[in-house]
Design a protein around this motif. Sequence first.
Motif, PDB file in Angstrom:
ATOM      1  N   GLY A   7       0.776  -1.227   0.000  1.00  0.00           N
ATOM      2  CA  GLY A   7       0.000   0.000   0.000  1.00  0.00           C
ATOM      3  C   GLY A   7       0.807   1.277   0.000  1.00  0.00           C
ATOM      4  N   GLY A   8       2.122   1.177   0.104  1.00  0.00           N
ATOM      5  CA  GLY A   8       2.945   2.373   0.064  1.00  0.00           C
ATOM      6  C   GLY A   8       2.988   2.970  -1.332  1.00  0.00           C
ATOM      7  N   GLY A   9       3.593   4.156  -1.431  1.00  0.00           N
ATOM      8  CA  GLY A   9       3.711   4.807  -2.721  1.00  0.00           C
ATOM      9  C   GLY A   9       3.972   6.288  -2.590  1.00  0.00           C
ATOM     10  N   LEU A  10       3.787   6.983  -3.693  1.00  0.00           N
ATOM     11  CA  LEU A  10       3.982   8.428  -3.768  1.00  0.00           C
ATOM     12  C   LEU A  10       2.622   9.117  -3.719  1.00  0.00           C
ATOM     13  N   VAL A  11       2.496  10.104  -2.845  1.00  0.00           N
ATOM     14  CA  VAL A  11       1.231  10.829  -2.712  1.00  0.00           C
ATOM     15  C   VAL A  11       1.537  12.299  -2.480  1.00  0.00           C
ATOM     16  N   GLN A  12       0.645  13.154  -2.914  1.00  0.00           N
ATOM     17  CA  GLN A  12       0.821  14.592  -2.704  1.00  0.00           C
ATOM     18  C   GLN A  12       0.450  14.983  -1.285  1.00  0.00           C
ATOM     19  N   PRO A  13       1.010  16.069  -0.793  1.00  0.00           N
ATOM     20  CA  PRO A  13       0.614  16.558   0.541  1.00  0.00           C
ATOM     21  C   PRO A  13      -0.897  16.742   0.624  1.00  0.00           C
ATOM     22  N   GLY A  14      -1.457  16.320   1.747  1.00  0.00           N
ATOM     23  CA  GLY A  14      -2.898  16.367   1.926  1.00  0.00           C
ATOM     24  C   GLY A  14      -3.617  15.126   1.469  1.00  0.00           C
ATOM     25  N   GLY A  15      -2.919  14.245   0.797  1.00  0.00           N
ATOM     26  CA  GLY A  15      -3.520  13.021   0.292  1.00  0.00           C
ATOM     27  C   GLY A  15      -3.607  11.927   1.331  1.00  0.00           C
ATOM     28  N   SER A  16      -4.067  10.762   0.878  1.00  0.00           N
ATOM     29  CA  SER A  16      -4.275   9.620   1.766  1.00  0.00           C
ATOM     30  C   SER A  16      -3.659   8.358   1.173  1.00  0.00           C
ATOM     31  N   LEU A  17      -3.282   7.469   2.056  1.00  0.00           N
ATOM     32  CA  LEU A  17      -2.835   6.130   1.697  1.00  0.00           C
ATOM     33  C   LEU A  17      -3.331   5.169   2.766  1.00  0.00           C
ATOM     34  N   ARG A  18      -3.513   3.910   2.363  1.00  0.00           N
ATOM     35  CA  ARG A  18      -3.860   2.862   3.316  1.00  0.00           C
ATOM     36  C   ARG A  18      -2.839   1.741   3.196  1.00  0.00           C
ATOM     37  N   LEU A  19      -2.124   1.522   4.288  1.00  0.00           N
ATOM     38  CA  LEU A  19      -1.158   0.429   4.334  1.00  0.00           C
ATOM     39  C   LEU A  19      -1.832  -0.813   4.889  1.00  0.00           C
ATOM     40  N   SER A  20      -1.403  -1.962   4.397  1.00  0.00           N
ATOM     41  CA  SER A  20      -1.875  -3.244   4.901  1.00  0.00           C
ATOM     42  C   SER A  20      -0.680  -4.106   5.277  1.00  0.00           C
ATOM     43  N   CYS A  21      -0.875  -4.954   6.260  1.00  0.00           N
ATOM     44  CA  CYS A  21       0.157  -5.909   6.660  1.00  0.00           C
ATOM     45  C   CYS A  21      -0.534  -7.248   6.896  1.00  0.00           C
ATOM     46  N   ALA A  22      -0.210  -8.200   6.044  1.00  0.00           N
ATOM     47  CA  ALA A  22      -0.783  -9.540   6.156  1.00  0.00           C
ATOM     48  C   ALA A  22       0.198 -10.445   6.887  1.00  0.00           C
ATOM     49  N   ALA A  23      -0.295 -11.096   7.930  1.00  0.00           N
ATOM     50  CA  ALA A  23       0.546 -11.972   8.748  1.00  0.00           C
ATOM     51  C   ALA A  23       0.207 -13.430   8.470  1.00  0.00           C
ATOM     52  N   SER A  24       1.229 -14.265   8.532  1.00  0.00           N
ATOM     53  CA  SER A  24       1.014 -15.694   8.344  1.00  0.00           C
ATOM     54  C   SER A  24       1.834 -16.477   9.360  1.00  0.00           C
ATOM     55  N   ALA A  25       1.362 -17.691   9.634  1.00  0.00           N
ATOM     56  CA  ALA A  25       2.054 -18.634  10.519  1.00  0.00           C
ATOM     57  C   ALA A  25       2.138 -18.146  11.964  1.00  0.00           C
ATOM     58  N   LEU A  26       1.116 -17.432  12.416  1.00  0.00           N
ATOM     59  CA  LEU A  26       1.041 -17.082  13.821  1.00  0.00           C
ATOM     60  C   LEU A  26      -0.437 -16.985  14.222  1.00  0.00           C
ATOM     61  N   THR A  27      -0.685 -17.077  15.531  1.00  0.00           N
ATOM     62  CA  THR A  27      -2.044 -16.913  16.047  1.00  0.00           C
ATOM     63  C   THR A  27      -2.256 -15.429  16.212  1.00  0.00           C
ATOM     64  N   PHE A  28      -2.878 -14.842  15.224  1.00  0.00           N
ATOM     65  CA  PHE A  28      -2.857 -13.389  15.061  1.00  0.00           C
ATOM     66  C   PHE A  28      -3.398 -12.646  16.279  1.00  0.00           C
ATOM     67  N   SER A  29      -4.455 -13.135  16.881  1.00  0.00           N
ATOM     68  CA  SER A  29      -5.071 -12.421  17.999  1.00  0.00           C
ATOM     69  C   SER A  29      -4.206 -12.434  19.251  1.00  0.00           C
ATOM     70  N   TRP A  30      -3.164 -13.239  19.283  1.00  0.00           N
ATOM     71  CA  TRP A  30      -2.232 -13.255  20.408  1.00  0.00           C
ATOM     72  C   TRP A  30      -1.195 -12.137  20.311  1.00  0.00           C
ATOM     73  N   TYR A  31      -1.196 -11.431  19.196  1.00  0.00           N
ATOM     74  CA  TYR A  31      -0.147 -10.462  18.927  1.00  0.00           C
ATOM     75  C   TYR A  31      -0.683  -9.034  18.922  1.00  0.00           C
ATOM     76  N   ASP A  32       0.028  -8.174  19.671  1.00  0.00           N
ATOM     77  CA  ASP A  32      -0.166  -6.749  19.502  1.00  0.00           C
ATOM     78  C   ASP A  32       0.532  -6.360  18.200  1.00  0.00           C
ATOM     79  N   MET A  33      -0.143  -5.557  17.395  1.00  0.00           N
ATOM     80  CA  MET A  33       0.393  -5.164  16.093  1.00  0.00           C
ATOM     81  C   MET A  33       0.687  -3.671  16.080  1.00  0.00           C
ATOM     82  N   SER A  34       1.792  -3.322  15.452  1.00  0.00           N
ATOM     83  CA  SER A  34       2.209  -1.921  15.410  1.00  0.00           C
ATOM     84  C   SER A  34       2.704  -1.559  14.025  1.00  0.00           C
ATOM     85  N   TRP A  35       2.676  -0.275  13.768  1.00  0.00           N
ATOM     86  CA  TRP A  35       3.366   0.309  12.624  1.00  0.00           C
ATOM     87  C   TRP A  35       4.458   1.235  13.144  1.00  0.00           C
TER      88      TRP A  35
END
Length: 117
Positions: A7-35
């Motif tokens: 979801g990264g990229g080049l955007v103009q000031p004032g614009g929007s982006l949405r980043l995603s992070c897909a996790a595999s091979a873990l019990t996802f709800s057991w993990y605190d997630m951060s950016w």
Amino acid sequence: VQLVESGGGLVQPGGSLRLSCAASALTFSWYDMSWYRQAPGKERELVALITGVGEGLNYADSVKRRFTISRDNAKNTVYLQMNSLKPEDTAVYYCHARSRISGTFYWGQGTQVTVSS
């Protein structure tokens, strides 16, 4: 364990982006997630955190009211919605997962966000 950002990229000031992070091979709800992000010549800094089932949120002061972190435990995915982007938001953004049980943590490979006119 694998964390894959997108979801990264080049955007103009004032614009929007949405980043995603897909996790595999873990019990996802057991993990605190951060950016985190790291700009050239600067230390890596915490941007936003969401606890295992989304009951707790934390944001860096510099992104409050502009960025929103969320997660979908059914999809093993965490998101970062970034609005009103500024040039100072330019950085490589990294996904981070930390087990609430063992403390073990993992990093994604990072995705570049560039805010420029």
